[in-house]
Design a protein around this motif. Sequence first.
Motif, PDB file in Angstrom:
ATOM      1  N   LYS A   1       0.826  -1.208   0.000  1.00 31.65           N
ATOM      2  CA  LYS A   1       0.000   0.000   0.000  1.00 31.65           C
ATOM      3  C   LYS A   1       0.862   1.261   0.000  1.00 31.65           C
ATOM      4  O   LYS A   1       1.899   1.324   0.636  1.00 31.65           O
ATOM      5  N   ARG A   2       0.404   2.246  -0.775  1.00 31.96           N
ATOM      6  CA  ARG A   2       1.029   3.567  -0.865  1.00 31.96           C
ATOM      7  C   ARG A   2       2.462   3.510  -1.380  1.00 31.96           C
ATOM      8  O   ARG A   2       3.228   4.479  -1.229  1.00 31.96           O
ATOM      9  N   ALA A   3       2.855   2.420  -2.002  1.00 39.55           N
ATOM     10  CA  ALA A   3       4.182   2.358  -2.614  1.00 39.55           C
ATOM     11  C   ALA A   3       4.189   3.177  -3.895  1.00 39.55           C
ATOM     12  O   ALA A   3       3.149   3.415  -4.518  1.00 39.55           O
ATOM     13  N   ARG A   4       5.372   3.612  -4.284  1.00 41.19           N
ATOM     14  CA  ARG A   4       5.556   4.361  -5.525  1.00 41.19           C
ATOM     15  C   ARG A   4       6.609   3.649  -6.369  1.00 41.19           C
ATOM     16  O   ARG A   4       7.698   3.322  -5.874  1.00 41.19           O
ATOM     17  N   ILE A   5       6.295   3.456  -7.639  1.00 41.29           N
ATOM     18  CA  ILE A   5       7.239   2.853  -8.582  1.00 41.29           C
ATOM     19  C   ILE A   5       7.671   3.951  -9.539  1.00 41.29           C
ATOM     20  O   ILE A   5       6.859   4.492 -10.283  1.00 41.29           O
ATOM     21  N   GLY A   6       8.954   4.307  -9.515  1.00 41.59           N
ATOM     22  CA  GLY A   6       9.453   5.391 -10.350  1.00 41.59           C
ATOM     23  C   GLY A   6       9.434   5.041 -11.828  1.00 41.59           C
ATOM     24  O   GLY A   6       9.350   3.872 -12.224  1.00 41.59           O
ATOM     25  N   ALA A   7       9.526   6.064 -12.666  1.00 41.08           N
ATOM     26  CA  ALA A   7       9.510   5.885 -14.112  1.00 41.08           C
ATOM     27  C   ALA A   7      10.623   4.951 -14.559  1.00 41.08           C
ATOM     28  O   ALA A   7      11.764   5.048 -14.093  1.00 41.08           O
ATOM     29  N   ASN A   8      10.274   4.014 -15.452  1.00 40.87           N
ATOM     30  CA  ASN A   8      11.214   3.068 -16.073  1.00 40.87           C
ATOM     31  C   ASN A   8      11.840   2.082 -15.091  1.00 40.87           C
ATOM     32  O   ASN A   8      12.790   1.382 -15.456  1.00 40.87           O
ATOM     33  N   ALA A   9      11.329   2.006 -13.886  1.00 41.49           N
ATOM     34  CA  ALA A   9      11.839   1.013 -12.941  1.00 41.49           C
ATOM     35  C   ALA A   9      11.407  -0.386 -13.373  1.00 41.49           C
ATOM     36  O   ALA A   9      10.349  -0.565 -13.971  1.00 41.49           O
ATOM     37  N   VAL A  10      12.239  -1.368 -13.068  1.00 42.94           N
ATOM     38  CA  VAL A  10      11.917  -2.774 -13.326  1.00 42.94           C
ATOM     39  C   VAL A  10      11.832  -3.475 -11.976  1.00 42.94           C
ATOM     40  O   VAL A  10      12.842  -3.629 -11.294  1.00 42.94           O
ATOM     41  N   VAL A  11      10.636  -3.869 -11.591  1.00 46.09           N
ATOM     42  CA  VAL A  11      10.389  -4.421 -10.260  1.00 46.09           C
ATOM     43  C   VAL A  11      10.070  -5.904 -10.393  1.00 46.09           C
ATOM     44  O   VAL A  11       9.119  -6.279 -11.085  1.00 46.09           O
ATOM     45  N   MET A  12      10.862  -6.739  -9.712  1.00 40.79           N
ATOM     46  CA  MET A  12      10.671  -8.182  -9.794  1.00 40.79           C
ATOM     47  C   MET A  12      10.616  -8.844  -8.423  1.00 40.79           C
ATOM     48  O   MET A  12      10.631 -10.059  -8.318  1.00 40.79           O
ATOM     49  N   GLU A  13      10.593  -8.024  -7.363  1.00 42.35           N
ATOM     50  CA  GLU A  13      10.509  -8.533  -6.002  1.00 42.35           C
ATOM     51  C   GLU A  13       9.445  -7.749  -5.241  1.00 42.35           C
ATOM     52  O   GLU A  13       9.081  -6.634  -5.640  1.00 42.35           O
ATOM     53  N   ASP A  14       8.963  -8.319  -4.144  1.00 42.38           N
ATOM     54  CA  ASP A  14       7.947  -7.648  -3.339  1.00 42.38           C
ATOM     55  C   ASP A  14       8.409  -6.254  -2.926  1.00 42.38           C
ATOM     56  O   ASP A  14       9.585  -6.035  -2.617  1.00 42.38           O
ATOM     57  N   VAL A  15       7.451  -5.327  -2.918  1.00 40.42           N
ATOM     58  CA  VAL A  15       7.728  -3.941  -2.532  1.00 40.42           C
ATOM     59  C   VAL A  15       7.065  -3.674  -1.185  1.00 40.42           C
ATOM     60  O   VAL A  15       5.847  -3.854  -1.055  1.00 40.42           O
ATOM     61  N   PRO A  16       7.820  -3.235  -0.178  1.00 39.75           N
ATOM     62  CA  PRO A  16       7.215  -2.976   1.134  1.00 39.75           C
ATOM     63  C   PRO A  16       6.210  -1.829   1.068  1.00 39.75           C
ATOM     64  O   PRO A  16       6.263  -0.971   0.178  1.00 39.75           O
ATOM     65  N   GLU A  17       5.339  -1.799   2.020  1.00 39.22           N
ATOM     66  CA  GLU A  17       4.346  -0.730   2.111  1.00 39.22           C
ATOM     67  C   GLU A  17       5.052   0.623   2.252  1.00 39.22           C
ATOM     68  O   GLU A  17       5.951   0.791   3.065  1.00 39.22           O
ATOM     69  N   GLY A  18       4.645   1.581   1.406  1.00 38.10           N
ATOM     70  CA  GLY A  18       5.175   2.934   1.491  1.00 38.10           C
ATOM     71  C   GLY A  18       6.525   3.152   0.846  1.00 38.10           C
ATOM     72  O   GLY A  18       7.039   4.270   0.849  1.00 38.10           O
ATOM     73  N   ALA A  19       7.134   2.125   0.265  1.00 38.18           N
ATOM     74  CA  ALA A  19       8.466   2.269  -0.336  1.00 38.18           C
ATOM     75  C   ALA A  19       8.372   2.945  -1.693  1.00 38.18           C
ATOM     76  O   ALA A  19       7.355   2.883  -2.378  1.00 38.18           O
ATOM     77  N   THR A  20       9.458   3.594  -2.089  1.00 40.45           N
ATOM     78  CA  THR A  20       9.585   4.142  -3.434  1.00 40.45           C
ATOM     79  C   THR A  20      10.685   3.375  -4.148  1.00 40.45           C
ATOM     80  O   THR A  20      11.820   3.323  -3.666  1.00 40.45           O
TER      81      THR A  20
END
Length: 235
Positions: free
Chosen positions: A141-160
């Motif tokens: 929840k409330r996480a932010r994924i920056g432009a052109n990021a490649v995400v392949m693992e869990d993202v903690p709550e509130g992380a950017t």
Amino acid sequence: MLNGLTAYLDSVRARDPAPRSRWEILLYPGVWALGFHRAAHWLFEAHLYFLARLVNHIGRFLTAIDIHPGAKIGKNFFIDHGFTVIGETAEIGDDVTIYQCVTLGGTNPTNGVGGKRHPTIEDNVIIGSGAQVIGPITVGKRARIGANAVVMEDVPEGATMIGMKARSTLVPAEEWAREFLPYGTPCEDAEGNRIDCIEKLEGELHSLRAEIDELKQARTAEAEPETARRSGTDS
């Protein structure tokens, strides 16, 4: 139904300063794509897979947004501009914002059997343009994924998450607590980090140049007596 549509259009307007009225928002491809998906998902849940795919293809043709009929999407979902792909087993919570050219993609199961292959995006997540979120991971929840990021693992709550492969960057509490952060990236922090990096590199370059000058001077000082000795011998 009308009240629900009005509330949805107002939620989009709260995240996008461009539209002057609700009528203008009704022309957004992301709004149309979501409408087509609601119909396609209803058909998919009724096991009318061909009709669901047909509605999906019509929506993709008209909006350039491809949302698989099987994807589960919560309230107030907003795709800004389009050119987005969302896979079959993706799950999206409430008040999620996605900018253009984002992929919520899947991984190919090694056993050849389908299953949960696409991401789960929890409430109030913002995904910047060009980001790729791949696999059966969870974006908190409330996480932010920056432009052109490649995400392949869990993202903690509130992380950017930024970069390729994405890494987490600390965000001040006042940024995390904001109702909405455009483009999913705290621009002021990013700019400050960029300036700090440039200054650090310039400082290291200056130090290296000073060391090289010192080495040149030392080598010149060592060479002068030898040159003088040789000159005396020759004479």
